[in-house]
Write a protein that holds these residues in place. Structure first.
Motif, PDB file in Angstrom:
ATOM      1  N   PHE A  41      51.894  52.360  46.494  1.00 50.97           N
ATOM      2  CA  PHE A  41      50.743  53.134  46.044  1.00 50.97           C
ATOM      3  C   PHE A  41      50.569  54.273  47.045  1.00 50.97           C
ATOM      4  O   PHE A  41      50.420  54.034  48.247  1.00 50.97           O
ATOM      5  CB  PHE A  41      49.486  52.264  45.992  1.00 50.97           C
ATOM      6  N   TRP A 119      40.875  51.628  45.389  1.00 51.85           N
ATOM      7  CA  TRP A 119      41.676  50.403  45.473  1.00 51.85           C
ATOM      8  C   TRP A 119      41.821  49.756  44.100  1.00 51.85           C
ATOM      9  O   TRP A 119      42.737  48.978  43.872  1.00 51.85           O
ATOM     10  CB  TRP A 119      41.088  49.448  46.505  1.00 51.85           C
ATOM     11  N   LYS A 122      45.023  51.108  42.913  1.00 48.87           N
ATOM     12  CA  LYS A 122      46.149  50.309  43.419  1.00 48.87           C
ATOM     13  C   LYS A 122      46.302  49.041  42.589  1.00 48.87           C
ATOM     14  O   LYS A 122      47.423  48.676  42.200  1.00 48.87           O
ATOM     15  CB  LYS A 122      45.927  49.964  44.894  1.00 48.87           C
ATOM     16  N   ASP A 139      52.411  48.253  50.926  1.00 45.77           N
ATOM     17  CA  ASP A 139      51.684  49.418  51.406  1.00 45.77           C
ATOM     18  C   ASP A 139      52.648  50.334  52.148  1.00 45.77           C
ATOM     19  O   ASP A 139      53.679  49.881  52.674  1.00 45.77           O
ATOM     20  CB  ASP A 139      50.563  48.992  52.361  1.00 45.77           C
TER      21      ASP A 139
END
Length: 287
Positions: A41, A119, A122, A139
């Motif tokens: 992401f 988030w 994500k 990540d």
């Protein structure tokens, strides 16, 4: 901050700006393709870390994965322009593409969540990709030192996370989902997730998605995956001896791999501006 620490921080900020991953020579070789997709992401400002993480995969793994990059809304061509050469297929998907696909399959609540929270963007990327094929989500502030050893996910639904240093969860979400007992077991971190399958197998999936659409906060994404891990894969996570997290060596010159030679990777939680680049320089200079 001491003058020495100031210089240390400024030096690694300069290292980040020069995009040191461009010095890693990438070429096609005879390594097989990984049996899962490697998913990231990333936004407009994170490509230096993305490239460094990819370079560490190239230098350390026995296989070469196909890569999917989900974005925070940054256009695909912006990411593509900054992306290092990669010897396998790379696909770049916006969060809106992933969330729309989920919405068309009845998960409009997850679209709302992603629209409200970074988030959440994500989370929808991971949910979309994991519903299609096995994925290893990483990540961008993770560096790899050896190949991961992962089980076959054919026909399975799984979420497997790494162990965190503390319970960085959303307390209101845990309470709403009656999951507060998770505070009594090992904390989990959503920086690395091995996943695949249909998450709706979790009996409270509808309730969870509804909550996310209505009451997002900066920890609901990690908490949600931890809840799924606890149900779908209870007691099973990547150990600290596999995926290492440390938060107290910001100003050290010591190479992580030297004192942790058997770890697969390190997640540089809160230390991406310093320790991440220190270790990447060591990695880049190695064989």
């Amino acid at each position: 901050m001491s003058f020495k620490k100031f210089l240390y921080s400024r030096f690694y900020a300069a290292v980040c700006k020069i995009n040191p991953a461009r010095f890693c020579k990438i070429k096609n070789d005879n390594r097989p393709v990984s049996p899962y997709k490697l998913v990231f992401f990333c936004g407009r400002t994170g490509t230096e870390y993305l490239n460094a993480s990819l370079a560490s995969v190239y230098k350390s793994w026995d296989t070469i994965p196909e890569v999917i990059i989900t974005t925070d809304g940054t256009p695909a061509d912006v990411i593509q322009q900054k992306l290092m050469k990669w010897p396998q297929k790379v696909e770049i998907l916006t969060w809106d593409f992933c969330a729309t696909a989920l919405k068309e399959n009845g998960r409009g609540d997850l679209y709302e969540y992603a629209a409200k929270d970074v988030w959440g963007k994500k989370l929808v990327g991971i949910c979309y990709c994991a519903g299609k094929f096995p994925i290893l989500y990483s990540d961008t502030d993770i560096l790899w030192f050896r190949s991961p050893v992962l089980e076959d996910l054919t026909g399975k639904t799984m979420v497997k996370m790494c162990v965190d240093v503390d319970h960085n969860y959303s307390q209101p979400l845990l309470e709403a989902m009656h999951q507060t007992d998770m505070l009594k077991i090992a904390p989990l971190n959503a920086g690395l997730i091995y996943a695949g399958g249909d998450f709706s197998k979790f009996p409270q999936w509808n309730e969870l998605c509804k909550y996310l659409s209505e009451k997002p906060d900066h920890r609901t994404e990690q908490t949600s995956f931890a809840i799924l891990n606890n149900y779908l894969n209870q007691g099973n996570s990547f150990a600290t001896e596999e995926i290492f997290i440390q938060v107290d060596d910001m100003y050290s010159f010591k190479y992580t791999k030297k004192y942790k030679p058997n770890i697969w990777a390190r997640h540089y939680v809160n230390l991406k501006g310093t320790s991440f680049w220190r270790d990447f320089i060591y990695l880049l200079m190695g064989r």
